[in-house]
Design a protein around this motif. Structure first.
Motif, PDB file in Angstrom:
ATOM      1  N   PHE A   1      12.449 -30.794   8.163  1.00 23.37           N
ATOM      2  CA  PHE A   1      12.228 -29.557   7.409  1.00 23.37           C
ATOM      3  C   PHE A   1      13.563 -28.890   7.094  1.00 23.37           C
ATOM      4  O   PHE A   1      13.802 -28.435   5.972  1.00 23.37           O
ATOM      5  CB  PHE A   1      11.341 -28.608   8.230  1.00 23.37           C
ATOM      6  N   GLU A   2      14.454 -28.853   8.106  1.00 24.00           N
ATOM      7  CA  GLU A   2      15.746 -28.187   7.902  1.00 24.00           C
ATOM      8  C   GLU A   2      16.608 -28.925   6.875  1.00 24.00           C
ATOM      9  O   GLU A   2      17.330 -28.301   6.100  1.00 24.00           O
ATOM     10  CB  GLU A   2      16.486 -28.059   9.238  1.00 24.00           C
TER      11      GLU A   2
ATOM     12  N   ASP B   1      15.102 -28.108   3.564  1.00 23.55           N
ATOM     13  CA  ASP B   1      15.374 -26.701   3.285  1.00 23.55           C
ATOM     14  C   ASP B   1      16.807 -26.502   2.776  1.00 23.55           C
ATOM     15  O   ASP B   1      17.058 -25.678   1.906  1.00 23.55           O
ATOM     16  CB  ASP B   1      15.176 -25.922   4.587  1.00 23.55           C
TER      17      ASP B   1
ATOM     18  N   ARG C   1      16.061 -24.609  -0.575  1.00 24.94           N
ATOM     19  CA  ARG C   1      15.867 -23.167  -0.442  1.00 24.94           C
ATOM     20  C   ARG C   1      16.338 -22.366  -1.653  1.00 24.94           C
ATOM     21  O   ARG C   1      15.689 -21.443  -2.106  1.00 24.94           O
ATOM     22  CB  ARG C   1      16.545 -22.645   0.821  1.00 24.94           C
TER      23      ARG C   1
ATOM     24  N   GLU D   1      13.850 -22.365  -4.381  1.00 23.03           N
ATOM     25  CA  GLU D   1      12.701 -21.533  -4.046  1.00 23.03           C
ATOM     26  C   GLU D   1      13.057 -20.060  -4.243  1.00 23.03           C
ATOM     27  O   GLU D   1      12.289 -19.275  -4.754  1.00 23.03           O
ATOM     28  CB  GLU D   1      12.356 -21.755  -2.574  1.00 23.03           C
ATOM     29  N   HIS D   2      14.276 -19.736  -3.822  1.00 21.42           N
ATOM     30  CA  HIS D   2      14.759 -18.373  -3.949  1.00 21.42           C
ATOM     31  C   HIS D   2      14.678 -17.921  -5.406  1.00 21.42           C
ATOM     32  O   HIS D   2      14.205 -16.848  -5.722  1.00 21.42           O
ATOM     33  CB  HIS D   2      16.198 -18.306  -3.444  1.00 21.42           C
TER      34      HIS D   2
ATOM     35  N   LEU E   1      11.162 -17.184  -6.433  1.00 27.54           N
ATOM     36  CA  LEU E   1      10.674 -15.915  -5.904  1.00 27.54           C
ATOM     37  C   LEU E   1      11.308 -14.742  -6.646  1.00 27.54           C
ATOM     38  O   LEU E   1      10.682 -13.736  -6.910  1.00 27.54           O
ATOM     39  CB  LEU E   1      10.974 -15.824  -4.404  1.00 27.54           C
ATOM     40  N   ARG E   2      12.567 -14.914  -6.993  1.00 30.15           N
ATOM     41  CA  ARG E   2      13.243 -13.858  -7.744  1.00 30.15           C
ATOM     42  C   ARG E   2      12.566 -13.662  -9.099  1.00 30.15           C
ATOM     43  O   ARG E   2      12.337 -12.538  -9.541  1.00 30.15           O
ATOM     44  CB  ARG E   2      14.723 -14.225  -7.931  1.00 30.15           C
TER      45      ARG E   2
ATOM     46  N   LEU F   1       9.479 -14.313  -9.834  1.00 31.93           N
ATOM     47  CA  LEU F   1       8.198 -13.641  -9.607  1.00 31.93           C
ATOM     48  C   LEU F   1       8.401 -12.150  -9.406  1.00 31.93           C
ATOM     49  O   LEU F   1       7.638 -11.314  -9.886  1.00 31.93           O
ATOM     50  CB  LEU F   1       7.533 -14.216  -8.347  1.00 31.93           C
ATOM     51  N   ASP F   2       9.456 -11.835  -8.660  1.00 29.27           N
ATOM     52  CA  ASP F   2       9.745 -10.447  -8.353  1.00 29.27           C
ATOM     53  C   ASP F   2      10.076  -9.668  -9.625  1.00 29.27           C
ATOM     54  O   ASP F   2       9.613  -8.542  -9.844  1.00 29.27           O
ATOM     55  CB  ASP F   2      10.922 -10.412  -7.368  1.00 29.27           C
ATOM     56  N   GLU F   3      10.868 -10.300 -10.493  1.00 28.21           N
ATOM     57  CA  GLU F   3      11.214  -9.667 -11.775  1.00 28.21           C
ATOM     58  C   GLU F   3       9.955  -9.412 -12.582  1.00 28.21           C
ATOM     59  O   GLU F   3       9.760  -8.344 -13.150  1.00 28.21           O
ATOM     60  CB  GLU F   3      12.139 -10.592 -12.581  1.00 28.21           C
TER      61      GLU F   3
ATOM     62  N   LYS G   1       8.006  -6.519 -11.200  1.00 26.38           N
ATOM     63  CA  LYS G   1       8.628  -5.228 -11.525  1.00 26.38           C
ATOM     64  C   LYS G   1       8.375  -4.861 -12.978  1.00 26.38           C
ATOM     65  O   LYS G   1       8.061  -3.717 -13.298  1.00 26.38           O
ATOM     66  CB  LYS G   1      10.138  -5.301 -11.281  1.00 26.38           C
TER      67      LYS G   1
END
Lengths: 107, 154
Positions: free
Chosen positions: A74-75, A78, A82, A85-86, A89-90, A92-94, A97
């Protein structure tokens, strides 16, 4: 991390992990089934997997049970995944908002 | 004997005391555990619960054994997914052991039935949580993407 790649580089050891993935918590005897190898050879492979932290063992009465430990894999995944994925998510966040009209004024 | 469990082991460059606090203190858990907080006084026989940022209880149970900072055993019930709740209590053991230059954390999650959906579900969740925890403790940096779920990724 070298340990993990070395441990995974052997087809027999990958088979042992496959076997644990199918049925977790097996004894040495159970893991020997289906392998044309001595118990000693299988024990040696299991020790390499345990040193690489790919297999965790627990005592259960007189038996030693072997469990697949996916954390090192997993590590590794990752480490290279990662940041993607970040980004997702960013995004989605935008979107959230913008849709909620709570943009912080930057755009 | 019908029993389903997994055993996860990770090595973290930290001390048992810091790791203990990281596992059981709300200020810590919300930084790496999908934004949840764990609440209890962590005494034997006490109840505990895991709470989402919006106040919903995700899981709850009882403290079965506690030996700070080495070992804690929790009775565990999923509260928010009916099919997991229907399986009843599972059990989670966390063992902390100092090893050379690091601390070994073993998490065992088990239930007295085979083909358990609970074990399947938590089996998928723990690697992310433990990997986040390791990163947090070793780098001292909270993880943007896991602080309170997606919300604070920016």
């Amino acid at each position: 991390m070298d340990d993990v790649f070395k441990a995974l580089a052997d087809p027999v050891r990958r088979q042992l992990l496959d076997s644990l993935h199918q049925r977790n918590g097996q004894t040495l005897g159970e893991l020997c089934e289906g392998h044309d190898m001595s118990r000693q050879a299988v024990t040696k492979h299991l020790a390499i997997l345990e040193d690489a932290n790919l297999v965790a063992t627990r005592k259960d009465g007189r038996e030693k049970l072997h469990f697949l430990n996916p954390l090192p894999i997993f590590e590794i995944a990752d480490r290279w995944v990662r940041k993607f994925e970040h980004g997702r998510l960013r995004a989605l966040d935008e979107l959230k908002k913008n849709l909620e009209g709570k943009s912080d004024g930057k755009r | 004997m019908a029993n389903d469990k997994f055993v996860y082991v990770t090595y973290i460059r930290t001390t048992p005391e810091v790791l203990w606090n990281a596992l059981l203190t709300p200020e810590f858990t919300r930084q790496y555990w999908f934004g949840v907080t764990l609440e209890s006084d962590w005494k034997k026989g006490s109840t505990w619960k895991m709470v989402f940022p919006d106040g919903r209880v995700t899981d709850s149970g009882e403290v079965l054994e506690v030996e700070k900072p080495r070992r804690i055993v929790l009775k565990w019930l999923n509260e928010w997914m009916p099919e997991l709740n229907a399986e009843g209590f599972s059990r989670c053991t966390m063992e902390i052991e100092p090893v050379e230059g690091a601390t070994k954390l073993t998490v065992i999650h088990e239930i007295d039935k085979s083909q358990s959906k609970v074990i399947e579900a938590v089996g998928g969740g723990w690697p992310r949580i433990l990997s986040n925890l390791k990163t947090l403790l070793e780098t001292n940096e909270p993880l943007a993407m896991t602080k309170g779920g997606c919300k604070s990724a920016a």
